[in-house]
Design a protein around this motif. Structure first.
Motif, mmCIF file in Angstrom:
data_model
loop_
_atom_site.group_PDB
_atom_site.id
_atom_site.type_symbol
_atom_site.label_atom_id
_atom_site.label_comp_id
_atom_site.label_asym_id
_atom_site.label_seq_id
_atom_site.Cartn_x
_atom_site.Cartn_y
_atom_site.Cartn_z
ATOM 1 N N ALA A 124 18.331 -10.659 -37.107
ATOM 2 C CA ALA A 124 17.698 -10.637 -36.102
ATOM 3 C C ALA A 124 16.468 -9.751 -35.936
ATOM 4 N N LEU A 125 15.241 -10.096 -35.689
ATOM 5 C CA LEU A 125 14.364 -8.723 -34.903
ATOM 6 C C LEU A 125 15.018 -8.688 -32.672
ATOM 7 N N VAL A 148 16.561 -15.513 -31.367
ATOM 8 C CA VAL A 148 17.968 -15.506 -32.006
ATOM 9 C C VAL A 148 18.947 -14.661 -31.677
ATOM 10 N N ALA A 149 17.938 -13.411 -30.635
ATOM 11 C CA ALA A 149 18.874 -11.644 -30.491
ATOM 12 C C ALA A 149 19.570 -11.514 -29.583
ATOM 13 N N ILE A 162 22.726 -7.077 -35.489
ATOM 14 C CA ILE A 162 23.174 -7.933 -36.038
ATOM 15 C C ILE A 162 23.497 -8.575 -34.999
ATOM 16 N N VAL A 163 23.434 -9.882 -35.438
ATOM 17 C CA VAL A 163 23.743 -11.106 -33.938
ATOM 18 C C VAL A 163 25.111 -11.380 -33.799
ATOM 19 N N GLY A 164 25.524 -11.246 -35.006
ATOM 20 C CA GLY A 164 26.644 -11.328 -35.641
ATOM 21 C C GLY A 164 27.830 -12.001 -36.536
ATOM 22 N N GLN A 165 28.892 -12.281 -37.294
ATOM 23 C CA GLN A 165 29.566 -12.439 -38.114
ATOM 24 C C GLN A 165 29.706 -13.896 -38.147
ATOM 25 N N PHE A 166 30.385 -14.692 -39.053
ATOM 26 C CA PHE A 166 30.723 -15.397 -39.024
ATOM 27 C C PHE A 166 31.709 -15.868 -40.081
ATOM 28 N N ALA A 175 30.570 -5.832 -34.395
ATOM 29 C CA ALA A 175 29.460 -7.510 -34.921
ATOM 30 C C ALA A 175 29.974 -8.382 -33.992
ATOM 31 N N PRO A 176 29.892 -9.090 -32.736
ATOM 32 C CA PRO A 176 30.966 -9.626 -32.464
ATOM 33 C C PRO A 176 30.936 -11.073 -33.510
#
Lengths: 286, 282
Positions: free
Chosen positions: A144-145, A150-151, A227-231, A282-283
């Protein structure tokens, strides 16, 4: 009463139809079986003496560099040449074919011996083509920006109301539907670059791509993005990329052997570190 | 027309009608037999080809068809929505541009030039490019009040592209009205505007209904191009299913829906064309 002209016309059609009909049926292909030996001269290849590898164009970083698969740079290019080397092909004996994602699984004769195009292995797909063993375990990531709504998300629930962009044909789309389950339908784009542009234009709040691509997007394609996060996938089985073969290709066994050797010798891990770095920073989104 | 009392058909007339009946019976039975024969030959040819089982599995897979149909159908509703909204807008744009090109006074030159430039540019640029430029270009401007809804952007792009075609259709209709109509209206003291409104345009529109409908059939198909900017319409839904199962049957489902939509339109066009032929006494 049928006029002679009618008879002639019908006759001509009949003759044409018979002429087009096949003379004989080809033999049904046997299932995948490794040839007795994986010696180079024993392999069944598209072009004799050459290993033909397919991939999409444009080929994106970090999988390929400069849209030129033949330069050996980028993760998948490096993997391709390492596998070729295991099979006994020198760098000059590897040919690259441009294969759009959609045509990689078309029935009929293939343009490649195998196709490397970040194709995730799924049971549905495996009914139509043959896959090699996985050469990369992939996770999805949300980009996201900076400063967007959502950042700052720390869990999947915070992404429910986001407008999400994905590329068509990717497992990212499935992951969005299964895991994030957003309220609004995601926007689906032809190319990864279109999704990235939509993010720049603020037409979407976030894009979902595989993690290495996410690192590339934030580093080189979109300024002020994070990167907001990984899943991970919902099923619990890790998602892997595999090489795509024609159903029943005799090469599968040999390429699997090559990938196993590269894995056990640590070479595959070294290639991964070189081109994809480590996925630290990346959380995890739960 | 009712027959006068005491009137009987002549021998000759009865004979004539019998002959006509026989003739039409014979020609339709020949047509039926030859059609059946052709279909049988084609089907036989296809199903006996060596790759047929593979093709059947990847293109005519009933299980995949059933799986994809709900999604493709829901996407198709978006196609219909885009088409229904774009249609009237295109008619308005097309007619206005055609009228602008018909203004004769020198003072209107800029308007005429603008109309010419518009038709030249938008007829020359591929529709998919117009959609792409509008869909990614307008939001990039970052203007306040710019539409962000993808379907709206698609409608704008299709209206721009098809408005140019339809303007030309209208213009050819206006040009086909005989100059004497124009002269007569003007000599009755009607102004340019009223001549257009009451005399020329009504005749012109009636003449170009078949080509207009033809453009609309084309527009129905081109709603699928809006997929390039991201909304989930029928073709995109089909593509998503095809990519997740590596099977092409969903595309066939989408094709089928488009055919179901366009065939009635095409038949209606044929009917109108035939009717105007009859009216002109051919």
């Amino acid at each position: 009463m049928v006029r002679p002209s009618m008879l002639l016309a019908l006759g001509a059609i009949a003759v044409a139809a018979v002429a087009c009909a096949p003379a004989s049926d080809t033999t049904v292909q046997a299932g995948p079986s490794a040839p007795a030996t994986c010696a180079k001269d024993q392999l069944t290849l598209k072009t004799a003496g050459k290993l033909t590898i397919g991939t999409d164009k444009p080929a994106y970083e970090p999988w390929f560099k400069d849209d030129a698969p033949a330069n050996g740079k980028g993760f998948e290019s490096a993997v391709a040449y390492a596998v070729a080397k295991q099979l006994g092909f020198g760098d000059s004996e590897v040919a690259w074919a441009t294969v759009k994602f959609d045509s990689a699984f078309a029935p009929g004769a293939k343009q490649f011996d195998f196709d490397l195009n970040q194709v995730s292995v799924t049971p549905d797909r495996a009914k139509v083509v043959d896959f090699s063993r996985g050469y990369y375990t992939v996770k999805q990531a949300v980009v996201a920006l900076d400063g967007s709504k959502v950042a700052a998300a720390t869990d999947l629930a915070a992404l429910k109301d986001a407008k999400i962009g994905v590329q068509v044909g990717t497992t990212s789309l499935q992951a969005v539907k299964d895991v994030i389950k957003p309220a609004a339908e995601p926007n689906v784009y032809n190319e990864q670059i279109d999704a990235v542009n939509a993010l720049k234009n603020k037409q979407v709040d976030a894009v979902v791509v595989d993690l290495p691509t996410a690192f590339y997007v934030t580093a080189a394609q979109v300024e002020n993005s994070k990167i907001v996060g990984q899943f991970g996938a919902v099923s619990g089985t890790p998602e892997v990329f595999g090489a795509v073969f024609e159903k029943g290709s005799p090469l599968v066994g040999c390429v699997n052997e090559a990938i196993d050797k590269l894995t056990s010798s640590g070479e595959l891990a070294a290639i991964e570190t070189e081109w994809l770095g480590s996925a630290a920073g990346a959380p995890e989104l739960k | 027309m009712t027959a006068p009392a005491g009137w009987v058909k002549s021998e000759q007339q009865a004979e004539r009608e019998r002959l006509r009946r026989n003739h039409s019976m014979r020609s339709s039975s020949v047509a039926t037999v030859s059609t059946i024969l052709v279909i049988v030959l084609l089907v036989w040819g296809f199903t006996n080809s060596p790759g047929w089982p593979r093709v059947q599995e990847t293109f005519f897979n009933s299980e995949q068809f059933v799986r994809a149909l709900p999604d493709v159908l829901s996407g198709f509703l978006l196609n219909i929505k885009i088409f229904l909204i774009a249609e009237p807008l295109i008619l308005i744009v097309g007619l206005l541009v055609a009228l602008a090109r018909n203004l004769k006074a020198p003072v209107f030159f800029p308007l005429r030039a603008l109309a010419v430039a518009y038709t030249d540019i938008f007829r020359g640029v591929p529709t998919i490019l117009v959609i792409y430029l509008v869909g990614f270009g307008l939001p990039a401007l970052g203007l306040q009040g710019m539409p962000t809804d993808l379907a709206t952007l698609g409608i704008i792009a299709l209206t721009l592209s098809y408005g140019a075609y339809v303007a030309e259709v209208f213009r050819s209709g206006i040009d086909s009205v005989h100059p004497s109509q124009w002269a007569a209206a003007r000599s009755l003291g009607l102004s340019h505007g009223r001549t257009m409104r009451h005399v020329v345009v009504p005749q012109a529109v009636r003449r170009v209904v078949p080509p207009l409908l033809n453009d609309f059939v084309s527009l129905q198909k081109d709603t699928a191009l809006v997929a390039t900017i991201g909304p989930l319409e029928a073709l995109r839904q089909a593509q998503i299913h095809a990519a997740s199962t590596f099977n092409y049957t969903p595309y066939l489902a989408a094709a089928l829906l488009f055919i179901l939509l366009t065939i009635p339109m095409a038949r209606f066009t044929d009917y109108l064309a035939a009717r105007s032929q009859r009216r002109r006494g051919h």
